[in-house]
Design an enzyme around this catalytic site. Sequence first.
Site, mmCIF file in Angstrom:
data_model
loop_
_atom_site.group_PDB
_atom_site.id
_atom_site.type_symbol
_atom_site.label_atom_id
_atom_site.label_comp_id
_atom_site.label_asym_id
_atom_site.label_seq_id
_atom_site.Cartn_x
_atom_site.Cartn_y
_atom_site.Cartn_z
ATOM 1 N N HIS A 17 0.872 -1.165 0.000
ATOM 2 C CA HIS A 17 0.000 0.000 0.000
ATOM 3 C C HIS A 17 0.910 1.215 0.000
ATOM 4 O O HIS A 17 1.881 1.275 0.733
ATOM 5 C CB HIS A 17 -0.883 -0.087 1.251
ATOM 6 C CG HIS A 17 -1.389 1.216 1.759
ATOM 7 N ND1 HIS A 17 -2.215 2.010 1.031
ATOM 8 C CD2 HIS A 17 -1.181 1.848 2.940
ATOM 9 C CE1 HIS A 17 -2.510 3.087 1.750
ATOM 10 N NE2 HIS A 17 -1.884 3.015 2.905
ATOM 11 N N ASP A 38 -27.676 -20.165 18.272
ATOM 12 C CA ASP A 38 -28.951 -20.835 18.528
ATOM 13 C C ASP A 38 -29.111 -21.916 17.469
ATOM 14 O O ASP A 38 -28.806 -21.701 16.297
ATOM 15 C CB ASP A 38 -30.135 -19.862 18.548
ATOM 16 C CG ASP A 38 -30.450 -19.253 17.196
ATOM 17 O OD1 ASP A 38 -29.541 -19.179 16.342
ATOM 18 O OD2 ASP A 38 -31.600 -18.844 16.999
ATOM 19 N N TYR A 87 -5.850 9.215 1.699
ATOM 20 C CA TYR A 87 -5.926 9.802 3.037
ATOM 21 C C TYR A 87 -4.677 10.635 3.301
ATOM 22 O O TYR A 87 -3.653 10.470 2.628
ATOM 23 C CB TYR A 87 -6.127 8.736 4.117
ATOM 24 C CG TYR A 87 -4.997 7.748 4.280
ATOM 25 C CD1 TYR A 87 -3.829 8.104 4.951
ATOM 26 C CD2 TYR A 87 -5.101 6.453 3.784
ATOM 27 C CE1 TYR A 87 -2.798 7.204 5.111
ATOM 28 C CE2 TYR A 87 -4.068 5.537 3.937
ATOM 29 C CZ TYR A 87 -2.916 5.919 4.598
ATOM 30 O OH TYR A 87 -1.889 5.026 4.752
HETATM 31 N N1 THG Z 1 -33.903 -24.584 10.882
HETATM 32 C C1 THG Z 1 -33.150 -25.506 11.495
HETATM 33 N N2 THG Z 1 -32.106 -25.181 12.264
HETATM 34 C C2 THG Z 1 -31.768 -23.877 12.409
HETATM 35 C C3 THG Z 1 -32.519 -22.861 11.799
HETATM 36 C C4 THG Z 1 -33.612 -23.253 11.011
HETATM 37 N N3 THG Z 1 -30.680 -23.543 13.142
HETATM 38 C C5 THG Z 1 -30.156 -22.218 13.075
HETATM 39 C C6 THG Z 1 -31.253 -21.212 13.062
HETATM 40 N N4 THG Z 1 -32.201 -21.547 12.010
HETATM 41 C C7 THG Z 1 -31.936 -21.243 14.395
HETATM 42 N N5 THG Z 1 -32.986 -20.277 14.529
HETATM 43 C C8 THG Z 1 -34.288 -20.601 14.756
HETATM 44 C C9 THG Z 1 -35.112 -19.624 15.273
HETATM 45 C C10 THG Z 1 -36.425 -19.934 15.603
HETATM 46 C C11 THG Z 1 -36.920 -21.214 15.377
HETATM 47 C C12 THG Z 1 -36.106 -22.167 14.814
HETATM 48 C C13 THG Z 1 -34.776 -21.874 14.517
HETATM 49 C C14 THG Z 1 -38.293 -21.582 15.824
HETATM 50 N N6 THG Z 1 -38.686 -21.096 17.003
HETATM 51 C C15 THG Z 1 -39.927 -21.471 17.619
HETATM 52 C C16 THG Z 1 -40.502 -20.249 18.344
HETATM 53 O O1 THG Z 1 -39.718 -19.444 18.841
HETATM 54 O O2 THG Z 1 -41.699 -20.133 18.372
HETATM 55 C C17 THG Z 1 -39.589 -22.571 18.560
HETATM 56 C C18 THG Z 1 -40.414 -22.673 19.761
HETATM 57 C C19 THG Z 1 -40.103 -23.918 20.510
HETATM 58 O O3 THG Z 1 -39.049 -23.998 21.167
HETATM 59 O O4 THG Z 1 -40.919 -24.846 20.427
HETATM 60 O O5 THG Z 1 -38.967 -22.318 15.170
HETATM 61 O O6 THG Z 1 -34.318 -22.437 10.388
HETATM 62 N N7 THG Z 1 -33.436 -26.800 11.338
#
Ligand code: THG
Length: 821
Positions: free
Chosen positions: A224, A541, A255
């Site tokens: 650079h 998650d 810059y």
């Molecule tokens: N499908 C699958 N796995 C995943 C995702 C997906 N893992 C990563 C990511 N997406 C995870 N995120 C979520 C967010 C919300 C839900 C599922 C995956 C969901 N939630 C319900 C609710 O909040 O109402 C669950 C309620 C419960 O616990 O019963 O469905 O898309 N395979």
Amino acid sequence: MAGPRVVIIGAGVVGAALADELSSAGWTDVTVVDQGPLPATGGSSSHAPGLVFQTNPSKTMTEMARYTVEKFCSLDVDGQPCFLQTGGLEVATTPERLTELRRRHGWITAWGIEARLLGPDECVELHPLVDRGRVLGGLLVPTDGLAKAVLAVEAQIRLATARGVRFLARHEVLDIRTEDERVAAVVTDQGEIPADIVVCCAGIWGPKVARMVGMNLPLTPLAHQLAWTGPVPALAGQTDEAVRPILRHQDADLYYRDRFDRLGIGYYGHRPMPVSADDIASVGSAGQMPSVLRFTEDDFAEAWAETQALLPATREAKIEEGINGLFSFTTDGMPLMGESPEVKGFWVAEAVWVTHSAGVGRAMAEWLVDGYCSSFDLHECDVNRFEPHQLAPDYVLARDCQNFVEVYDILHPLQPAGAPRPLRTSPFHAREQELGAFFLEASGWERPQWYAANEPLLAGRDIPVPNDWAARYWSPIVGAEAQVTRETVAMYDMTALKRLEVTGRGAAAFLQYLTTANVDKSVGSVTYTLMLAEDGGIRSDVTVARLGRDHFQVGANGNPDLDWFHRNLADWRHLPAAAGGGSVVVRDVTAGTCCIGLWGPKARDVLQPLADQDFSNAGLKYFRAKRAHIGSVPVTAMRLSYVGELGWELYTGADMGLKLWDTLWEAARPHGGIAAGRGAFNSLRLEKGYRSFGTDMTYEHDPYEAGVGFAVKMDKGDFIGRTALERRGTQVRRRLTCLTIDDSRAVVMGKEPVYDGETCVGYVTSAAYGYTIGKGIAYAWLPAELSTPGRSLGIGYFDRRVPAVVAEEPLFDPSMQRLRG
Ligand code: THG
């Protein structure tokens, strides 16, 4: 008491900061080796121009820069300050850049640093060399300034030395000795230094050092240009090193900084000049500065012309000297931090600029001493974030060069990386192309954002067109696809969703320990759960589907999840067999499989006639999984939906993916079914209130404030993060909050500041228009006391304030009738 034996390789800004931070945390058995002399070791720190602009789209990067500013302001060497707080000024010479500065003002405000947009007169007042006729406006960050990198190294060396840290200059690292997949010693040209932990802070030599333990470090040193003028007559008599703000002229990739009556000019507009880490001489053989290459004057010609145009006073001066200095670039512009996946105790803190160096030192010290970092959210910095193809030398070189080219470009948040593409294609790719898919990229996968073939669906629909910026990488078809998903049924390509298979006798116990919900349920159960770090912060998650007694499929968010499993598995293996140790295998099965989300009120009408299993509500309840045949295709069906509609994720091997697509497609068409893209998906999930890890919630948030406390089951056994959660309790100071926006054109993008009156009180994480509810949606982090439904707030969007109201969530189907029906 002194902690483990730590050897830091490299005494530049990162190594020196880490030594200081580690020793101040009580780890004093620390040795820092460097091939060069101290404190100017000959690496990038020694020639860095020192400009610290804190503004960055990444909250973490801004926070690490802010820490660096604050720390350097408190350091001096015999009265010489390590930081000159001149302020930082970015000027716009085009209308596009002026708009971009407003967006940047939004980021820096959102991340909590004071900044101001200026008119042209104010720009000239602050920096009188700037030609009034050329600038349209500017962005000023008063706390930005000049880091004196070599002085800062020296100051931090002194602090660390006083606590007992050893600094060994002119020690070249030749090898790293490992024993039983652990680091044992660093081998130098002057003998071996035993080590429990080795941290590679070797900058541009990092790839070479990492290879000593077989680790592939994806960074590229690029040259650079930095030039210095001779005396500028207009600056004659300037006795302070720097009186004007550091200056960026991004429209021309330039810059500037003061040095008494001269100017330093940095340039990114030239061709990328990558250098292989292997071809960089070591300091011993090259003299002082192997990181400094010969100035190539021809590459600078345009920069000099542009400079004379923006700063007319420089026409009276000449370029007197210049360098082509080497810096590290990465494929996504973020640093590389963390522990090798294979060799325990080998850590890296690489691809770090002076701007973020003290913050990175702090983060690494916390991570090493505590096992996690509490000051910064490091999820974007993890050295183990890359997919295998992202470690390919071709990919790394192409992306790093492209990032050099784009360093000051105005990039839309959805803009995909250019070449190399396409890289990963799902088995449905050909069909998606036939339907006119507009592809964006996710972890290398080509993923449809919408389908041109759905254009006829627009007839009779009134899809609001967002303002200019949000209208990019968007089509009204997105809105139609979202609505049709809620009306009939749609197929979503979910192949990019990372899938991990966890098997073996200890699998259930292992997953129980890594996640917050109870996943040790009957075969066929699917559980939404969190993975936490020891401090209770959210690591990810995931969904955990139990497909057999000792067989689980985990729906994950990315490679850091796989790394987290492997890392914890390494400890788990040491447990006695009775506790499940020794027999768990985790495999990434994403590439060999694929997934279609079939969702919408007509989903059952499409699927049932094709299936050899009962898909009625009694046959497969919400959040249950089973195997079935769909026509001739064997699938694993999971009844859940991120878009909040009846339906299933249908998984099969990559070999039969196309057959699955064709089978479903043919059956769905008579019901008005469509293929739908990620644009619709994102809108639908926000209507349903589903968080996206890494955007809405991340390492710095606990489950309760993120609104996913329901996924924590304190009545199960021990799990990682449990103790911290008990200590924290469920009371929250801040909350991930749902806002709605009435103005249908005012669709925001994420990372905007949220105002209560004139005070910035938080920031937007993700946003979209909700085509079912007929309102804009923005999720934002806000103080708990402001997160009450009905409260009016404002979102800072370019030069506007978009009125927004805190809403009760979820906005769509709170009684879950759609999903459970
Ligand atoms: N499908 C699958 N796995 C995943 C995702 C997906 N893992 C990563 C990511 N997406 C995870 N995120 C979520 C967010 C919300 C839900 C599922 C995956 C969901 N939630 C319900 C609710 O909040 O109402 C669950 C309620 C419960 O616990 O019963 O469905 O898309 N395979």
